[in-house]
Scaffold this motif. Structure first.
Motif, PDB file in Angstrom:
ATOM      1  N   LEU A 196       0.804  -1.222   0.000  1.00 31.42           N
ATOM      2  CA  LEU A 196       0.000   0.000   0.000  1.00 31.42           C
ATOM      3  C   LEU A 196       0.835   1.270   0.000  1.00 31.42           C
ATOM      4  O   LEU A 196       0.328   2.340  -0.351  1.00 31.42           O
ATOM      5  N   LYS A 197       2.096   1.172   0.332  1.00 31.02           N
ATOM      6  CA  LYS A 197       2.975   2.353   0.331  1.00 31.02           C
ATOM      7  C   LYS A 197       3.145   2.912  -1.077  1.00 31.02           C
ATOM      8  O   LYS A 197       3.477   4.075  -1.245  1.00 31.02           O
ATOM      9  N   LEU A 219       0.972   3.829  -3.002  1.00 34.06           N
ATOM     10  CA  LEU A 219      -0.004   4.898  -3.229  1.00 34.06           C
ATOM     11  C   LEU A 219       0.504   6.254  -2.776  1.00 34.06           C
ATOM     12  O   LEU A 219       0.040   7.290  -3.265  1.00 34.06           O
ATOM     13  N   GLU A 220       1.454   6.253  -1.850  1.00 36.37           N
ATOM     14  CA  GLU A 220       1.974   7.500  -1.305  1.00 36.37           C
ATOM     15  C   GLU A 220       2.697   8.297  -2.394  1.00 36.37           C
ATOM     16  O   GLU A 220       3.504   7.761  -3.141  1.00 36.37           O
ATOM     17  N   CYS A 263      -1.840  11.639  -2.187  1.00 30.95           N
ATOM     18  CA  CYS A 263      -1.808  10.757  -1.022  1.00 30.95           C
ATOM     19  C   CYS A 263      -0.491  10.984  -0.281  1.00 30.95           C
ATOM     20  O   CYS A 263       0.582  10.840  -0.865  1.00 30.95           O
ATOM     21  N   LYS A 269       0.089   9.523   3.013  1.00 29.73           N
ATOM     22  CA  LYS A 269       0.439   8.367   3.837  1.00 29.73           C
ATOM     23  C   LYS A 269      -0.721   7.379   3.837  1.00 29.73           C
ATOM     24  O   LYS A 269      -1.876   7.776   3.731  1.00 29.73           O
ATOM     25  N   VAL A 270      -0.381   6.094   3.978  1.00 33.52           N
ATOM     26  CA  VAL A 270      -1.388   5.051   4.109  1.00 33.52           C
ATOM     27  C   VAL A 270      -1.119   4.302   5.408  1.00 33.52           C
ATOM     28  O   VAL A 270      -0.015   3.827   5.640  1.00 33.52           O
ATOM     29  N   PHE A 316      -2.639   1.192   7.938  1.00 33.69           N
ATOM     30  CA  PHE A 316      -3.519   0.024   7.896  1.00 33.69           C
ATOM     31  C   PHE A 316      -3.207  -0.866   9.078  1.00 33.69           C
ATOM     32  O   PHE A 316      -2.182  -0.724   9.738  1.00 33.69           O
ATOM     33  N   ILE A 340      -8.131   0.568   6.651  1.00 31.57           N
ATOM     34  CA  ILE A 340      -7.164   1.420   5.963  1.00 31.57           C
ATOM     35  C   ILE A 340      -7.546   2.877   6.168  1.00 31.57           C
ATOM     36  O   ILE A 340      -8.722   3.232   6.133  1.00 31.57           O
ATOM     37  N   GLU A 341      -6.540   3.707   6.355  1.00 29.74           N
ATOM     38  CA  GLU A 341      -6.740   5.153   6.372  1.00 29.74           C
ATOM     39  C   GLU A 341      -5.769   5.740   5.349  1.00 29.74           C
ATOM     40  O   GLU A 341      -4.557   5.589   5.480  1.00 29.74           O
ATOM     41  N   ILE A 342      -6.330   6.379   4.328  1.00 32.64           N
ATOM     42  CA  ILE A 342      -5.534   7.021   3.291  1.00 32.64           C
ATOM     43  C   ILE A 342      -5.529   8.509   3.603  1.00 32.64           C
ATOM     44  O   ILE A 342      -6.573   9.171   3.549  1.00 32.64           O
ATOM     45  N   LYS A 391      -9.064  12.684   4.635  1.00 30.80           N
ATOM     46  CA  LYS A 391      -8.751  11.276   4.876  1.00 30.80           C
ATOM     47  C   LYS A 391      -9.849  10.408   4.280  1.00 30.80           C
ATOM     48  O   LYS A 391     -11.026  10.757   4.345  1.00 30.80           O
TER      49      LYS A 391
END
Length: 127
Positions: free
Chosen positions: A5-6, A8-9, A67, A69-70, A72, A78-80, A87
Motif C-alpha cells: 500500500l505504500k 499509493l503514497e 496521497c 500516507k497510508v 492500515f 485502511i486510512e488514506i 482522509k
C-alpha cells in the motif's frame, strides 16, 4: 503488506466513485497509456473526512489531491491520508470475504486482502 500500500503514497487521486456498492479509487494516470497506475476497490464501508467532518458528496473533493500516507492494520482497516486535511477511511467488516483489492498496473500485479477464507490461487497475491 507494508510495501504494497505504500506505493499509493505520492500519487494523486484521479477518480473515486461508487459503482453499485463497490468503491473504486484510481491513483495516478499514465502519460504514456490510457490507464491508472493503481486501482483500489472495496465493498467495505468507507467515509471521507476533512477536519473531523464527514463529507457527503466527496467524489470531486478528493480529485487531484496527493496521497501523503497510508495507515492500515492486520484486520484490513485502511486510512488514506491526503493533502488538505482529507482522509479516506475503509472499515473491514466482513468475515469470509474479500476486504479490498489493489491493482498495481505499473508492475502488473493484483493483491487481495481477505478475511478468513481459503484463497483459490488465481492471478492474485493474497495478503
Amino acid at each position: 503488506m507494508t510495501d504494497i500500500l505504500k506505493c499509493l503514497e505520492g500519487t494523486k487521486i484521479f477518480s473515486m466513485k461508487d459503482n453499485e456498492g463497490t468503491i473504486e479509487i484510481c491513483f495516478g494516470k499514465s502519460k504514456e497509456a490510457d490507464y491508472f497506475n493503481y486501482e483500489f476497490y472495496t465493498e467495505c464501508p468507507c467515509r471521507v473526512i476533512k477536519k473531523n467532518r464527514v463529507l457527503q458528496r466527496y467524489a470531486k473533493k478528493v480529485l487531484n489531491i496527493t496521497c501523503k500516507k497510508v495507515i492500515f492494520n492486520e484486520i484490513g482497516d485502511i486510512e488514506i491520508i491526503l493533502q488538505n486535511n482529507v482522509k479516506i477511511q475503509v472499515f473491514a467488516n466482513k468475515a469470509d470475504a474479500v476486504l479490498w483489492q489493489l491493482e498495481d498496473n505499473i508492475n502488473f500485479k493484483s493483491y487481495l486482502k481477505t478475511s478468513g477464507f481459503a484463497n483459490d490461487g488465481g492471478d492474485y497475491e493474497y495478503i
